[in-house]
Design a protein around this motif. Structure first.
Motif, PDB file in Angstrom:
ATOM      1  N   LEU A 269      18.971  18.907 -18.600  1.00 11.86           N
ATOM      2  CA  LEU A 269      18.177  17.704 -18.811  1.00 11.86           C
ATOM      3  C   LEU A 269      19.034  16.453 -18.734  1.00 11.86           C
ATOM      4  O   LEU A 269      18.577  15.383 -18.315  1.00 11.86           O
ATOM      5  CB  LEU A 269      17.463  17.779 -20.155  1.00 11.86           C
ATOM      6  N   ARG A 272      19.238  15.540 -15.119  1.00 11.03           N
ATOM      7  CA  ARG A 272      18.021  14.854 -14.667  1.00 11.03           C
ATOM      8  C   ARG A 272      18.000  13.411 -15.152  1.00 11.03           C
ATOM      9  O   ARG A 272      17.642  12.491 -14.415  1.00 11.03           O
ATOM     10  CB  ARG A 272      16.771  15.586 -15.165  1.00 11.03           C
ATOM     11  N   LEU A 275      20.428  11.343 -13.066  1.00 15.47           N
ATOM     12  CA  LEU A 275      19.895  11.041 -11.735  1.00 15.47           C
ATOM     13  C   LEU A 275      18.840   9.940 -11.828  1.00 15.47           C
ATOM     14  O   LEU A 275      18.733   9.086 -10.938  1.00 15.47           O
ATOM     15  CB  LEU A 275      19.302  12.296 -11.100  1.00 15.47           C
ATOM     16  N   ASP A 276      18.035   9.958 -12.900  1.00 16.13           N
ATOM     17  CA  ASP A 276      17.055   8.888 -13.090  1.00 16.13           C
ATOM     18  C   ASP A 276      17.753   7.547 -13.347  1.00 16.13           C
ATOM     19  O   ASP A 276      17.280   6.489 -12.923  1.00 16.13           O
ATOM     20  CB  ASP A 276      16.125   9.220 -14.262  1.00 16.13           C
ATOM     21  N   ARG A 284      24.755   8.918  -8.048  1.00 12.52           N
ATOM     22  CA  ARG A 284      24.068  10.213  -7.995  1.00 12.52           C
ATOM     23  C   ARG A 284      25.053  11.340  -7.719  1.00 12.52           C
ATOM     24  O   ARG A 284      24.979  12.407  -8.321  1.00 12.52           O
ATOM     25  CB  ARG A 284      22.961  10.165  -6.929  1.00 12.52           C
ATOM     26  N   ALA A 545      15.227  12.666 -22.274  1.00 12.54           N
ATOM     27  CA  ALA A 545      15.038  12.750 -20.814  1.00 12.54           C
ATOM     28  C   ALA A 545      13.707  12.119 -20.404  1.00 12.54           C
ATOM     29  O   ALA A 545      13.612  11.454 -19.371  1.00 12.54           O
ATOM     30  CB  ALA A 545      15.108  14.205 -20.377  1.00 12.54           C
ATOM     31  N   ARG A 549      13.173   8.836 -17.943  1.00 12.55           N
ATOM     32  CA  ARG A 549      12.325   8.891 -16.743  1.00 12.55           C
ATOM     33  C   ARG A 549      11.249   7.823 -16.789  1.00 12.55           C
ATOM     34  O   ARG A 549      10.933   7.177 -15.777  1.00 12.55           O
ATOM     35  CB  ARG A 549      11.694  10.283 -16.623  1.00 12.55           C
ATOM     36  N   GLY A 553      12.864   6.102 -14.060  1.00 11.90           N
ATOM     37  CA  GLY A 553      12.664   7.108 -13.021  1.00 11.90           C
ATOM     38  C   GLY A 553      11.797   6.668 -11.860  1.00 11.90           C
ATOM     39  O   GLY A 553      11.894   7.236 -10.783  1.00 11.90           O
TER      40      GLY A 553
END
Length: 556
Positions: A269, A272, A275-276, A284, A545, A549, A553
Motif C-alpha cells: 500500500l 501505491r 505512485l499516487d 515513479r 493510502a 489517492r 491520485g
C-alpha cells in the motif's frame, strides 16, 4: 641387620643414578623411572583430560619423549619436575590438535613383553566405562587446582606427602586444597543428581506422547480392535517429540507469516501511495525501485535463513550445526542493523528528489494541490493536547526541510506519535511501519517491548526472525530467557527448535520453562498479538493510502 641393597630395592636408587644408568644404555633403569613416576604422570594427564585411555597415552608419549631427551637433562636431580613439564607440553599440544599424536620411537609390538590381562565380561567393561563417564562428570565441575590434588591423593594411596612433593606444595596447602576440593565435589555432584532427577520427572511431554499415540477419533474399544490387526506401533517419546515439534512448527510458521503480513501490506500500500504522490517519471521509478529493493531484501534474507536451516538439519556433527546457527544469527543481525539505515537514506533521497524535480519540471507541480505547503498535503486536527495535535497525517510526498510528522496519532514518511504512529519510520507507544519502534511495534523490522514483524527485536519478539528476552520465530529465534523456533533457537536458559542451543534445549526442562506445566506457553498471547497486528496494520495503512489517492491520485 645390613642396610637394604639399592640393587635389590630400586626405590632406594636416586634419580641421578637412574639417569646416569639410562645414559649408559640400561633400559632397566628407565623402567624403574617409569614405575616410579607413572602414577604421577597418568594422574596429571587424567586431571587435564578426563579420559583414562587418553591420559595413559599422553603419559606414555611423555616417557618416550623423555628417553630421547635424557641427554639434554642438565640437572638429573630435577627429573620429576622435568617429566611433568614434558607431560604438560603434550597435554597442551593434544588440546590444540584434532587428531591424536602417534607415539614415536616405540619398540615393535613383537618386542614388548607379554603382559597379564584380565578377560572381564563385556557387560563389566561397559559398566566400567559408565563409571568412568560418571566419575569425570563429577570431577570436571571442580576447578583444576583442586581437582589435581584430589586425583593424585586417591591414586597415591591417600598420601598427602606424595601429593605435596609431586605438586611442589606444602602439606598444609595440599590439605586445604583437598578439603576445598571435596566440598566442591560434593556440592557439584549433589547439584548434578538433583538436576538430573528433576529433568527425569514426567511432564506434559509425556501426556502429549500418550495422546499422540492414541488413534484419532477412536474409543478405547475401537483402538483395541485396530491394535489387534496392526503390526506396528509408535514410540511414546517419538510421538511426543513429533507432536511437540509439529505444534511448534505450525505455531511459529503461522506467527511468522502473519507477522510478516504487516511489513508486506505496508510495503504494497505504501508503493501505491508513493505512485499516487509521484508527479514525474523519476519519482515513479524511484518509488518502484525502493519498494522492490526493500521487499526483496526481506525475501532474500528469509531465503538465506531457510537455506541455512536446511544446511544445519543436514549436518550430522554438532560443531557443524553450531556454525550454521552462528551464520544465521549474523544474517539476522545484519538485516536488523542495515535495513533501518538503508530506509533512512532512501527517505532522504526521496525528499531531495522531490525538491530537485520541482526545479527541473515546474509544470508537473502547477496544480494548487501540488504546491509546497498546500493544505491538501497534510491533515492536522484543531484539537490539541499539551500543545500536540490529536491527529497529524502527511499525505503529500515530503520535501527537503520537512520535519517528521508529530501528533498523538501520527502518520507519514516519518511519524512520531505520543499514542500511535504509522509510516515508513514510525515511533510511538503503539507503532506500525516499515521500521517501527515503541512499546507495541509492528512492521518489517520492529523494535519494541512487544515486537511483531518480519524481523522483530524486543522484550517479547515475534516474527520470521526474532531477537528478544523471549523470542518466537519461524526461521530463527535468539532469546535471553527463552527462544522457540521452527528453525534456529538460541538462548541463555531454554530453547526449543529444529536446531537449538541453550542450557536447556529440546528437553523436558526447556518445555516447562517455555510453555509452563500446562503446556500452554505463549500461544494465547501469540494469537492475541497476531489479531492486533492485523487490525493495526490494515486499518491505518488502508486509511492513509485511501487519503493519498483521494487527494493526489486523480487530476483535477
Amino acid at each position: 641387620m645390613p642396610p637394604p641393597d639399592p640393587i635389590s630395592d630400586p626405590s632406594l636408587i636416586s634419580d641421578e643414578a637412574l639417569v646416569a644408568a639410562c645414559l649408559a644404555g640400561e633400559r632397566d633403569a628407565f623402567a624403574t623411572i617409569v614405575e616410579r613416576y607413572q602414577r604421577l604422570l597418568c594422574s596429571l594427564a587424567y586431571s587435564a583430560t578426563g579420559r583414562l585411555s587418553e591420559s595413559e597415552d599422553l603419559a606414555q608419549e611423555a616417557f618416550v619423549e623423555a628417553w630421547h631427551q635424557l641427554p639434554k637433562l642438565s640437572e638429573p636431580g630435577k627429573l620429576r619436575s622435568w617429566l611433568c613439564g614434558i607431560l604438560r607440553f603434550k597435554v597442551s599440544r593434544r588440546r590444540r590438535a584434532d587428531d591424536r599424536q602417534p607415539v614415536h620411537g616405540a619398540a615393535p609390538i613383537e618386542e614388548i613383553p607379554e603382559m597379564e590381562t584380565d578377560d572381564e565380561p563385556a557387560a563389566e567393561r561397559v559398566m566400567r566405562a559408565e563409571d568412568q563417564a560418571l566419575l569425570w562428570q563429577a570431577l570436571e565441575r571442580v576447578p583444576e587446582n583442586y581437582r589435581t590434588p584430589l586425583v593424585l591423593f586417591y591414586r597415591e594411596h591417600r598420601s598427602i606427602e606424595h601429593v605435596a612433593v609431586a605438586l611442589d606444595l606444602s602439606e598444609d596447602a595440599v590439605k586445604q586444597r583437598l578439603s576445598r576440593g571435596r566440598k566442591l565435589l560434593q556440592e557439584r555432584m549433589l547439584s548434578f543428581v538433583e538436576g538430573a532427577l528433576s529433568r527425569s520427572a514426567p511432564t506434559k511431554v509425556f501426556t502429549l506422547g500418550v495422546l499422540a499415540a492414541l488413534p484419532e477419533w477412536a474409543t478405547p474399544a475401537q483402538a483395541a480392535v485396530a491394535a489387534s490387526g496392526a503390526g506396528a506401533g509408535v514410540s511414546g517419546s517419538a510421538a511426543a517429540s513429533a507432536a511437540q515439534g509439529g505444534a511448534l512448527a505450525k505455531t511459529t510458521a503461522a506467527a511468522g507469516a502473519l507477522a510478516s503480513l504487516a511489513g508486506f501490506v505496508s510495503a504494497g500500500l505504501g508503493l501505491r501511495a508513493s505512485l499516487d504522490q509521484a508527479r514525474t517519471g523519476n519519482e515513479r521509478r524511484q518509488a518502484i525501485v525502493m519498494s522492490v529493493v526493500f521487499v526483496g531484501v526481506l525475501l532474500a534474507g528469509l531465503g538465506v535463513l531457510y537455506g541455512l536451516r536446511a544446511g544445519a538439519l543436514a549436518a550430522l556433527a554438532e560443531e557443524s550445526r553450531f556454525a550454521w546457527m552462528v551464520a544465521a544469527q549474523i544474517v539476522v543481525a545484519a538485516i536488523v542493523v542495515l535495513y533501518p539505515l538503508g530506509l533512512s537514506r532512501s527517505l532522504r533521497a526521496e525528499r531531495r528528489l522531490r525538491t530537485a524535480e520541482r526545479l527541473r519540471d515546474p509544470a508537473a507541480f502547477a496544480q494548487a494541490r501540488d504546491r509546497a505547503g498546500a493544505a491538501t498535503g497534510s491533515y492536522r486536527s484543531r484539537l490539541t493536547l499539551a500543545g500536540v495535535p490529536l491527529v497529524h497525517f502527511r499525505f503529500a510526498k515530503a520535501e527537503e526541510g520537512d520535519g517528521p510528522v508529530v501528533g498523538w496519532i501520527a502518520g507519514g514518511d516519518r511519524a512520531y506519535g505520543l499514542l500511535f504512529a504509522w509510516g515508513g519510520v514510525a515511533v510511538a507507544p503503539v507503532s506500525v511501519g516499515i521500521v517501527s519502534g515503541g512499546l507495541l511495534t509492528i512492521g518489517a523490522v520492529s523494535f519494541g517491548a512487544v515486537s511483531v514483524g518480519t524481523m522483530a527485536v524486543g522484550g517479547l519478539a515475534l516474527g520470521c526472525a526474532a531477537i528478544g528476552l523471549r523470542a518466537l520465530g519461524w526461521l530463527s529465534a535468539l532469546g535471553w530467557h527463552g527462544a522457540q523456533s521452527g528453525g534456529f533457537a538460541v538462548a541463555e536458559v531454554a530453547a526449543q527448535g529444529r536446531v537449538a542451543w541453550a542450557e536447556h534445549h529440546n528437553d523436558a526442562t526447556a518445555h516447562v520453562l517455555l510453555n509452563g506445566e500446562s503446556g500452554g506457553g505463549v500461544d494465547g498471547m501469540v494469537l492475541a498479538l497476531l489479531a492486533i497486528a492485523t487490525v493495526l496494520t490494515l486499518v491505518p495503512v488502508v486509511y492513509y493510502a485511501r487519503g493519498v489517492r483521494q487527494r493526489f491520485g486523480k487530476s483535477e
